[in-house]
Structures are given as C-alpha cells and as structure tokens.
Design a protein around this motif. Structure first.
Motif, PDB file in Angstrom:
ATOM      1  N   ARG A  18       0.849  -1.185   0.000  1.00 48.40           N
ATOM      2  CA  ARG A  18       0.000   0.000   0.000  1.00 48.40           C
ATOM      3  C   ARG A  18       0.886   1.238   0.000  1.00 48.40           C
ATOM      4  NH1 ARG A  18      -3.706   2.848   4.578  1.00 48.40           N
ATOM      5  NH2 ARG A  18      -5.444   3.524   3.263  1.00 48.40           N
ATOM      6  N   LEU A  19       0.725   2.057  -1.032  1.00 43.46           N
ATOM      7  CA  LEU A  19       1.441   3.313  -1.126  1.00 43.46           C
ATOM      8  C   LEU A  19       0.578   4.451  -0.589  1.00 43.46           C
ATOM      9  CD1 LEU A  19       2.947   3.038  -4.733  1.00 43.46           C
ATOM     10  CD2 LEU A  19       3.857   2.137  -2.584  1.00 43.46           C
ATOM     11  N   SER A  20       1.238   5.412   0.041  1.00 39.54           N
ATOM     12  CA  SER A  20       0.555   6.609   0.530  1.00 39.54           C
ATOM     13  C   SER A  20       1.290   7.839   0.032  1.00 39.54           C
ATOM     14  CB  SER A  20       0.534   6.638   2.062  1.00 39.54           C
ATOM     15  OG  SER A  20      -0.138   5.526   2.589  1.00 39.54           O
ATOM     16  N   CYS A  21       0.564   8.914  -0.146  1.00 35.61           N
ATOM     17  CA  CYS A  21       1.179  10.176  -0.567  1.00 35.61           C
ATOM     18  C   CYS A  21       0.397  11.316   0.057  1.00 35.61           C
ATOM     19  CB  CYS A  21       1.181  10.284  -2.076  1.00 35.61           C
ATOM     20  SG  CYS A  21       1.863  11.841  -2.704  1.00 35.61           S
ATOM     21  N   ALA A  22       1.078  12.081   0.907  1.00 34.12           N
ATOM     22  CA  ALA A  22       0.442  13.186   1.613  1.00 34.12           C
ATOM     23  C   ALA A  22       0.930  14.515   1.062  1.00 34.12           C
ATOM     24  CB  ALA A  22       0.742  13.102   3.097  1.00 34.12           C
ATOM     25  N   ALA A  23       0.001  15.399   0.779  1.00 34.22           N
ATOM     26  CA  ALA A  23       0.325  16.742   0.291  1.00 34.22           C
ATOM     27  C   ALA A  23       0.301  17.718   1.452  1.00 34.22           C
ATOM     28  CB  ALA A  23      -0.679  17.173  -0.768  1.00 34.22           C
ATOM     29  N   SER A  24       1.257  18.647   1.442  1.00 34.94           N
ATOM     30  CA  SER A  24       1.320  19.664   2.497  1.00 34.94           C
ATOM     31  C   SER A  24       1.738  21.000   1.903  1.00 34.94           C
ATOM     32  CB  SER A  24       2.300  19.232   3.594  1.00 34.94           C
ATOM     33  OG  SER A  24       3.606  19.089   3.064  1.00 34.94           O
ATOM     34  N   GLY A  25       1.463  22.073   2.631  1.00 35.31           N
ATOM     35  CA  GLY A  25       1.793  23.410   2.162  1.00 35.31           C
ATOM     36  C   GLY A  25       0.574  24.302   2.177  1.00 35.31           C
ATOM     37  N   SER A  26       0.678  25.423   1.473  1.00 36.08           N
ATOM     38  CA  SER A  26      -0.410  26.402   1.437  1.00 36.08           C
ATOM     39  C   SER A  26      -1.432  25.998   0.383  1.00 36.08           C
ATOM     40  CB  SER A  26       0.144  27.794   1.166  1.00 36.08           C
ATOM     41  OG  SER A  26       1.072  28.182   2.151  1.00 36.08           O
ATOM     42  N   ILE A  27      -2.190  24.972   0.710  1.00 33.66           N
ATOM     43  CA  ILE A  27      -3.112  24.358  -0.237  1.00 33.66           C
ATOM     44  C   ILE A  27      -4.502  24.960  -0.078  1.00 33.66           C
ATOM     45  CG2 ILE A  27      -4.224  22.212  -0.919  1.00 33.66           C
ATOM     46  CD1 ILE A  27      -1.648  20.778   0.084  1.00 33.66           C
ATOM     47  N   ALA A  96      -0.445  15.406  -7.954  1.00 34.08           N
ATOM     48  CA  ALA A  96      -1.656  16.098  -7.513  1.00 34.08           C
ATOM     49  C   ALA A  96      -1.786  17.417  -8.261  1.00 34.08           C
ATOM     50  CB  ALA A  96      -1.613  16.348  -6.014  1.00 34.08           C
ATOM     51  N   HIS A  97      -3.000  17.739  -8.634  1.00 35.92           N
ATOM     52  CA  HIS A  97      -3.304  19.018  -9.292  1.00 35.92           C
ATOM     53  C   HIS A  97      -3.819  19.944  -8.212  1.00 35.92           C
ATOM     54  CE1 HIS A  97      -3.696  21.252 -12.969  1.00 35.92           C
ATOM     55  NE2 HIS A  97      -4.955  21.532 -12.751  1.00 35.92           N
ATOM     56  N   VAL A  98      -3.024  20.944  -7.866  1.00 34.58           N
ATOM     57  CA  VAL A  98      -3.250  21.700  -6.638  1.00 34.58           C
ATOM     58  C   VAL A  98      -3.371  23.188  -6.928  1.00 34.58           C
ATOM     59  CG1 VAL A  98      -2.328  22.271  -4.359  1.00 34.58           C
ATOM     60  CG2 VAL A  98      -1.893  20.003  -5.343  1.00 34.58           C
ATOM     61  N   ARG A  99      -4.331  23.816  -6.299  1.00 39.31           N
ATOM     62  CA  ARG A  99      -4.398  25.276  -6.301  1.00 39.31           C
ATOM     63  C   ARG A  99      -3.926  25.757  -4.931  1.00 39.31           C
ATOM     64  NH1 ARG A  99      -7.891  29.335  -4.869  1.00 39.31           N
ATOM     65  NH2 ARG A  99      -9.553  27.887  -4.263  1.00 39.31           N
ATOM     66  N   ILE A 100      -2.887  26.570  -4.942  1.00 34.50           N
ATOM     67  CA  ILE A 100      -2.385  27.095  -3.677  1.00 34.50           C
ATOM     68  C   ILE A 100      -3.175  28.344  -3.285  1.00 34.50           C
ATOM     69  CG2 ILE A 100      -0.100  26.132  -4.048  1.00 34.50           C
ATOM     70  CD1 ILE A 100       0.879  28.922  -4.815  1.00 34.50           C
ATOM     71  N   SER A 101      -3.022  28.720  -2.036  1.00 37.50           N
ATOM     72  CA  SER A 101      -3.878  29.772  -1.485  1.00 37.50           C
ATOM     73  C   SER A 101      -3.599  31.144  -2.085  1.00 37.50           C
ATOM     74  CB  SER A 101      -3.715  29.827   0.039  1.00 37.50           C
ATOM     75  OG  SER A 101      -2.358  30.044   0.377  1.00 37.50           O
ATOM     76  N   ALA A 103      -2.748  31.747  -5.403  1.00 38.83           N
ATOM     77  CA  ALA A 103      -2.816  31.753  -6.865  1.00 38.83           C
ATOM     78  C   ALA A 103      -4.201  31.336  -7.332  1.00 38.83           C
ATOM     79  CB  ALA A 103      -1.767  30.823  -7.450  1.00 38.83           C
ATOM     80  N   PRO A 104      -4.691  31.919  -8.432  1.00 40.89           N
ATOM     81  CA  PRO A 104      -6.031  31.561  -8.923  1.00 40.89           C
ATOM     82  C   PRO A 104      -6.066  30.257  -9.716  1.00 40.89           C
ATOM     83  CG  PRO A 104      -5.077  33.248 -10.317  1.00 40.89           C
ATOM     84  CD  PRO A 104      -4.111  33.032  -9.192  1.00 40.89           C
ATOM     85  N   GLN A 105      -4.910  29.834 -10.238  1.00 42.37           N
ATOM     86  CA  GLN A 105      -4.904  28.632 -11.069  1.00 42.37           C
ATOM     87  C   GLN A 105      -4.221  27.485 -10.340  1.00 42.37           C
ATOM     88  OE1 GLN A 105      -2.967  31.289 -11.374  1.00 42.37           O
ATOM     89  NE2 GLN A 105      -1.322  31.005 -12.856  1.00 42.37           N
ATOM     90  N   ALA A 106      -4.454  26.266 -10.842  1.00 45.05           N
ATOM     91  CA  ALA A 106      -3.864  25.070 -10.258  1.00 45.05           C
ATOM     92  C   ALA A 106      -2.688  24.583 -11.087  1.00 45.05           C
ATOM     93  CB  ALA A 106      -4.923  23.976 -10.160  1.00 45.05           C
ATOM     94  N   PHE A 107      -1.763  23.897 -10.406  1.00 42.20           N
ATOM     95  CA  PHE A 107      -0.588  23.340 -11.064  1.00 42.20           C
ATOM     96  C   PHE A 107      -0.384  21.897 -10.627  1.00 42.20           C
ATOM     97  CE2 PHE A 107       0.995  27.247 -12.832  1.00 42.20           C
ATOM     98  CZ  PHE A 107       0.529  28.232 -11.983  1.00 42.20           C
ATOM     99  N   ASP A 108       0.380  21.169 -11.441  1.00 41.24           N
ATOM    100  CA  ASP A 108       0.719  19.793 -11.098  1.00 41.24           C
ATOM    101  C   ASP A 108       1.946  19.760 -10.201  1.00 41.24           C
ATOM    102  OD1 ASP A 108      -0.228  18.176 -14.211  1.00 41.24           O
ATOM    103  OD2 ASP A 108      -1.273  18.299 -12.299  1.00 41.24           O
ATOM    104  N   TYR A 109       1.866  18.922  -9.174  1.00 43.70           N
ATOM    105  CA  TYR A 109       3.000  18.680  -8.292  1.00 43.70           C
ATOM    106  C   TYR A 109       3.272  17.183  -8.235  1.00 43.70           C
ATOM    107  CZ  TYR A 109       2.338  23.482  -6.718  1.00 43.70           C
ATOM    108  OH  TYR A 109       2.214  24.843  -6.685  1.00 43.70           O
TER     109      TYR A 109
END
Length: 120
Positions: A18-27, A96-101, A103-109
């Motif tokens: 089982r793989l896990s992936c946690a995203a962190s930051g100004s999401i 993950a396709h993420v929109r940070i707090s 920026a208006p657009q989302a980016f891939d991370y």
C-alpha cells in the motif's frame, strides 16, 4: 506544496503493498490525484487517478488488482496494490493538481518517487 510518498519496498509475486502520498503546504484545493510509474529509460505512465469526488481511472494492466483512494481531509492519496507481478516493478510517483492559497490557477506537483520491487 510538497508531496511525500511512502510505502514502497520489496514484495514477492502475488503479494500486496500500500502506497501513501500526503500533500502539504499552502493548499487551497486539490483536484485530481494520481499515481504514475516509471522504469529506467522509459516514460512515466499513468497507473491510476482519482477525482476529488472519487471517480477513478485505471491503466488496463492494473485493473482488478490495484485500488486508488483518497482522504480529502488529510490531503492524502493511497494505492492498494494486490496480486503484484514482476512487471509491476518500477518507481512509483504520486501526482496532484493543486491550487495554492495565493494563486487563482492550479498546477501539477509530484512526489519524490518510491521504489516497488516485485521479486522472488
């Protein structure tokens, strides 16, 4: 934004990981999340993806064996891999396709990659 993947390792054919992936930051929001894999010298291919609402998509080679899921409250995506085969050996990357707090657009991370080795 950082994606931290974990759970890779050595497993015998027929085994599970089982793989896990946690995203962190100004999401602000996470849209699609997914897992890709890459063999040395080859392109990175999609294994499975999941939308924020839970709709999933799988590569034909893993259908019926792998299950992707996510916990939106934890900003985490999982990949349950069963009935593993030698050909599943690869470095697995989360995406993950993420929109940070701020920026208006989302980016891939991308996560850093975790090695899965299926061998007897």
């Amino acid at each position: 934004v950082q994606l931290q993947a974990s759970g890779g390792g050595l497993v015998q054919p027929g085994g599970s990981l089982r793989l896990s992936c946690a995203a962190s930051g100004s999401i602000a929001s996470i849209y699609d999340m997914g897992w890709y894999r890459q063999d040395p010298g080859k392109q990175r291919d999609l294994v499975a993806s999941i939308t924020r609402s839970g709709r999933t998509n799988y590569a034909d080679s893993v259908k019926g064996r792998f299950t992707i899921s996510r916990d939106n409250a934890k900003n985490t995506v999982y990949l349950q891999m069963n009935s593993l085969k030698h050909e599943d050996t690869a470095v697995y990357y989360c995406n993950a396709h993420v929109r940070i707090s701020t920026a208006p657009q989302a980016f891939d991370y991308w996560g850093q990659g975790t090695l899965v080795t299926v061998s007897s």
